[in-house]
Scaffold this motif. Structure first.
Motif, mmCIF file in Angstrom:
data_model
loop_
_atom_site.group_PDB
_atom_site.id
_atom_site.type_symbol
_atom_site.label_atom_id
_atom_site.label_comp_id
_atom_site.label_asym_id
_atom_site.label_seq_id
_atom_site.Cartn_x
_atom_site.Cartn_y
_atom_site.Cartn_z
ATOM 1 N N THR A 1 0.794 -1.574 0.216
ATOM 2 C CA THR A 1 0.175 -0.032 0.338
ATOM 3 C C THR A 1 0.932 1.492 -0.207
ATOM 4 O O THR A 1 1.899 1.158 0.619
ATOM 5 N N LYS A 2 0.277 2.749 -0.553
ATOM 6 C CA LYS A 2 1.379 3.626 -0.019
ATOM 7 C C LYS A 2 -0.305 4.294 0.019
ATOM 8 O O LYS A 2 -0.712 5.209 0.349
ATOM 9 N N TRP A 3 0.366 4.084 1.909
ATOM 10 C CA TRP A 3 0.104 5.282 3.026
ATOM 11 C C TRP A 3 -0.451 6.041 2.836
ATOM 12 O O TRP A 3 -1.328 6.842 3.101
ATOM 13 N N GLY A 4 1.119 7.324 2.405
ATOM 14 C CA GLY A 4 0.517 8.413 2.602
ATOM 15 C C GLY A 4 -0.106 9.269 1.488
ATOM 16 O O GLY A 4 -0.458 10.449 1.274
ATOM 17 N N LEU B 1 -8.322 7.906 1.933
ATOM 18 C CA LEU B 1 -8.774 7.072 3.412
ATOM 19 C C LEU B 1 -7.854 7.826 4.084
ATOM 20 O O LEU B 1 -8.568 7.984 5.417
ATOM 21 N N SER B 2 -6.634 8.079 3.858
ATOM 22 C CA SER B 2 -5.942 8.006 5.109
ATOM 23 C C SER B 2 -5.124 9.362 5.006
ATOM 24 O O SER B 2 -4.350 9.606 6.085
ATOM 25 N N ARG B 3 -4.426 9.023 4.061
ATOM 26 C CA ARG B 3 -3.268 10.330 3.724
ATOM 27 C C ARG B 3 -2.154 10.777 4.552
ATOM 28 O O ARG B 3 -1.386 11.425 5.346
ATOM 29 N N GLY B 4 -1.946 9.171 5.183
ATOM 30 C CA GLY B 4 -0.541 8.684 6.071
ATOM 31 C C GLY B 4 -0.702 9.062 8.099
ATOM 32 O O GLY B 4 -0.157 9.588 7.992
ATOM 33 N N SER B 5 -2.470 9.318 7.693
ATOM 34 C CA SER B 5 -2.589 9.892 9.311
ATOM 35 C C SER B 5 -2.294 8.396 10.016
ATOM 36 O O SER B 5 -1.977 7.105 9.889
ATOM 37 N N TYR B 6 -2.190 9.124 11.706
ATOM 38 C CA TYR B 6 -2.457 8.018 12.565
ATOM 39 C C TYR B 6 -2.780 8.523 14.064
ATOM 40 O O TYR B 6 -3.308 9.514 13.772
#
Length: 181
Positions: free
Chosen positions: A11-14, A18-23
């Motif tokens: 996956t390309k988390w950043g 739906l996430s844009r690299g969030s935590y």
């Protein structure tokens, strides 16, 4: 023995919309108990891991990694309990970080490769394969000497003596690191 996977997904988390690299983070009015709630299993059959499920290390990569070890241990415990006729999901809960730490300490008692403050463990069935993946541990010893810091430590607690950082590397990468020393 667990077979090798037949497929993986990267996956390309950043760049995930739906996430844009969030935590995760605890919102105003919440508490650390919310992390514990997210980590609760469902009926001893569905388990949750990830940085959002660890109160001790939220929003960190090592929190996600340790939560994976925690849940792997919980799954093993749950499967053994079911095999022995015990279906009580409350007995499957292993949310204590110390248990994860103990697993790692035992795993690295006899590392496959060790030099300076670096050690590796590999899949024992493929330990000589250069492409096999292994777990790297870097140990950073406590070098502070001042009395104030010593007073805050628990001398009997081995976890206060050193910091351990973990990563996953191939056998080939481990060998290259050892040659570069």
């Amino acid at each position: 023995m667990v077979p090798d996977p037949i497929q993986t997904v990267c996956t390309k988390w950043g760049s995930d919309p739906l996430s844009r690299g969030s935590y995760s983070h605890v919102r105003v009015g919440s508490s650390g108990k919310d992390y514990d709630i997210l980590a609760e299993n469902i009926g001893g059959r569905l388990f949750f891991a990830g940085e959002a499920t660890t109160r001790q290390y939220p929003a960190t990569m090592h929190g996600a990694f340790l939560s994976g070890l925690r849940e792997a241990a919980s799954i093993l415990h749950a499967s053994r309990s079911r095999a022995n006729g015990n279906n009580d999901p409350k007995k499957c809960l292993q949310k204590n970080l110390k248990q994860c730490t103990d697993i790692l300490i035992n795993l690295f008692k006899e590392p496959d490769v060790a030099f300076r403050n670096i050690s590796f463990v590999f899949n024992p069935f493929k330990a000589t394969d250069p492409t096999t993946m292994g777990l790297l541990r870097v140990t950073i010893e406590n070098s502070r000497k001042d009395d104030e810091f010593k007073d805050r430590q628990q001398p009997s607690d081995p976890h206060c003596q050193a910091l351990h950082l973990y990563a996953i590397l191939s056998r080939q990468q481990a060998d290259q690191m050892q040659l570069g020393t």
